[in-house]
Design a protein around this motif. Structure first.
Motif, PDB file in Angstrom:
ATOM      1  N   PRO A  76       0.826  -1.234   0.000  1.00 30.48           N
ATOM      2  CA  PRO A  76       0.000   0.000   0.000  1.00 30.48           C
ATOM      3  C   PRO A  76       0.850   1.270   0.000  1.00 30.48           C
ATOM      4  O   PRO A  76       0.377   2.318  -0.460  1.00 30.48           O
ATOM      5  N   GLN A  77       2.074   1.181   0.500  1.00 32.56           N
ATOM      6  CA  GLN A  77       2.929   2.373   0.527  1.00 32.56           C
ATOM      7  C   GLN A  77       3.340   2.831  -0.873  1.00 32.56           C
ATOM      8  O   GLN A  77       3.782   3.963  -1.038  1.00 32.56           O
ATOM      9  N   ILE A  78       3.237   1.930  -1.852  1.00 30.80           N
ATOM     10  CA  ILE A  78       3.475   2.379  -3.225  1.00 30.80           C
ATOM     11  C   ILE A  78       2.166   2.368  -4.027  1.00 30.80           C
ATOM     12  O   ILE A  78       2.175   2.284  -5.259  1.00 30.80           O
ATOM     13  N   GLY A 127      10.048   4.682  12.964  1.00 32.61           N
ATOM     14  CA  GLY A 127       9.989   5.621  11.864  1.00 32.61           C
ATOM     15  C   GLY A 127       9.282   4.933  10.713  1.00 32.61           C
ATOM     16  O   GLY A 127       9.038   3.724  10.763  1.00 32.61           O
ATOM     17  N   CYS A 128       8.902   5.685   9.703  1.00 28.09           N
ATOM     18  CA  CYS A 128       8.148   5.096   8.597  1.00 28.09           C
ATOM     19  C   CYS A 128       8.422   5.898   7.326  1.00 28.09           C
ATOM     20  O   CYS A 128       8.411   7.134   7.368  1.00 28.09           O
ATOM     21  N   LEU A 129       8.640   5.190   6.234  1.00 30.22           N
ATOM     22  CA  LEU A 129       8.917   5.877   4.963  1.00 30.22           C
ATOM     23  C   LEU A 129       7.704   6.716   4.514  1.00 30.22           C
ATOM     24  O   LEU A 129       7.870   7.648   3.735  1.00 30.22           O
ATOM     25  N   SER A 130       6.530   6.389   5.038  1.00 27.90           N
ATOM     26  CA  SER A 130       5.339   7.169   4.687  1.00 27.90           C
ATOM     27  C   SER A 130       5.107   8.342   5.642  1.00 27.90           C
ATOM     28  O   SER A 130       4.171   9.123   5.443  1.00 27.90           O
ATOM     29  N   GLN A 150       5.161  -6.042  13.140  1.00 29.56           N
ATOM     30  CA  GLN A 150       3.841  -5.478  13.463  1.00 29.56           C
ATOM     31  C   GLN A 150       3.652  -4.140  12.759  1.00 29.56           C
ATOM     32  O   GLN A 150       2.575  -3.825  12.262  1.00 29.56           O
ATOM     33  N   HIS A 151       4.715  -3.341  12.699  1.00 33.08           N
ATOM     34  CA  HIS A 151       4.646  -2.056  11.999  1.00 33.08           C
ATOM     35  C   HIS A 151       4.334  -2.273  10.512  1.00 33.08           C
ATOM     36  O   HIS A 151       3.419  -1.646   9.959  1.00 33.08           O
ATOM     37  N   GLU A 152       5.095  -3.176   9.879  1.00 28.83           N
ATOM     38  CA  GLU A 152       4.906  -3.382   8.431  1.00 28.83           C
ATOM     39  C   GLU A 152       3.513  -3.908   8.122  1.00 28.83           C
ATOM     40  O   GLU A 152       2.862  -3.444   7.179  1.00 28.83           O
ATOM     41  N   PHE A 153       3.070  -4.885   8.906  1.00 26.41           N
ATOM     42  CA  PHE A 153       1.788  -5.512   8.580  1.00 26.41           C
ATOM     43  C   PHE A 153       0.609  -4.626   8.991  1.00 26.41           C
ATOM     44  O   PHE A 153      -0.488  -4.783   8.470  1.00 26.41           O
ATOM     45  N   ASP A 154       0.836  -3.678   9.903  1.00 25.90           N
ATOM     46  CA  ASP A 154      -0.192  -2.665  10.179  1.00 25.90           C
ATOM     47  C   ASP A 154      -0.562  -1.916   8.898  1.00 25.90           C
ATOM     48  O   ASP A 154      -1.722  -1.544   8.694  1.00 25.90           O
ATOM     49  N   HIS A 155       0.429  -1.693   8.032  1.00 24.44           N
ATOM     50  CA  HIS A 155       0.154  -0.990   6.765  1.00 24.44           C
ATOM     51  C   HIS A 155      -0.916  -1.721   5.950  1.00 24.44           C
ATOM     52  O   HIS A 155      -1.659  -1.101   5.191  1.00 24.44           O
ATOM     53  N   LEU A 156      -0.965  -3.053   6.100  1.00 20.13           N
ATOM     54  CA  LEU A 156      -1.925  -3.841   5.318  1.00 20.13           C
ATOM     55  C   LEU A 156      -3.347  -3.680   5.859  1.00 20.13           C
ATOM     56  O   LEU A 156      -4.317  -4.048   5.212  1.00 20.13           O
TER      57      LEU A 156
END
Ligand code: NI
Length: 182
Positions: free
Chosen positions: A53-55, A102-105, A144-150
């Protein structure tokens, strides 16, 4: 391969729950192209994880690559570049631990977030093969951070204390003392 634009907080797609990939989609060559773009985009941005989703692709797909080695959180276990298709998280130790995320988004910021300290991850790879792994400590937070994006979530949603959201420069100067409060 192509470097894709990383969506930033405020883009509605980052807030939309992503859908699972179908068997046909997992087998399709098109998915390899998307993953190659994600790998190139992550390398260019200098992060440790990127979710589709970030892209701008609303699918349950993420990549993680952690160099490992010594860090402010102690010795971190390396995770070679791994593609997570339709990942699921199960909490195996709900006791919370906090890390500065931190987050690239959400570029330029760091925030202190508490999450369960140990998890089990199940996912499929690009061949459709199922895997599972258990992670604790900093790695548990990364997953957990990465999959939260989903699920359309950003780490800022999980801040308990908004005084622990800082610009990176201020974090470098004052972050440690803020962390010591906990
Ligand atoms: Ni992120």
């Amino acid at each position: 391969m192509a470097i894709r634009e990383i969506l930033r907080m405020g883009h509605p797609l980052l807030r939309q729950p992503a859908r699972e990939l179908t068997e046909d989609e997992i087998a399709a060559p098109k998915l390899r192209v998307l993953v190659d773009d994600m790998v190139e985009t992550l390398a260019d941005a200098g992060g440790i994880g990127l979710a589709a989703p970030q892209i701008g692709v609303s699918l349950r797909l993420a990549i993680i690559r952690i160099p490992g080695g010594p860090s402010r959180y102690g010795e971190i276990e390396a995770v070679p570049l791994t593609v997570y298709v339709n990942p699921e998280i199960e909490v195996i130790d709900a006791a919370e631990q906090g890390f500065w995320e931190g987050c690239l988004s959400v570029p330029g910021l760091r925030g202190f977030v508490k999450r369960p300290r140990a998890i089990r991850v199940r996912w499929r790879d690009l061949e459709g093969i199922e895997h599972k792994a258990e992670h604790a400590g900093f790695l548990a937070t990364v997953f957990q951070h990465e999959f939260d994006h989903l699920d359309g979530r950003l780490y800022v949603d999980r801040l308990e204390d908004s005084t622990k959201l800082m610009f990176e420069e201020e974090f470098a100067r004052f972050g440690d003392s803020a962390a010591a409060v906990d």
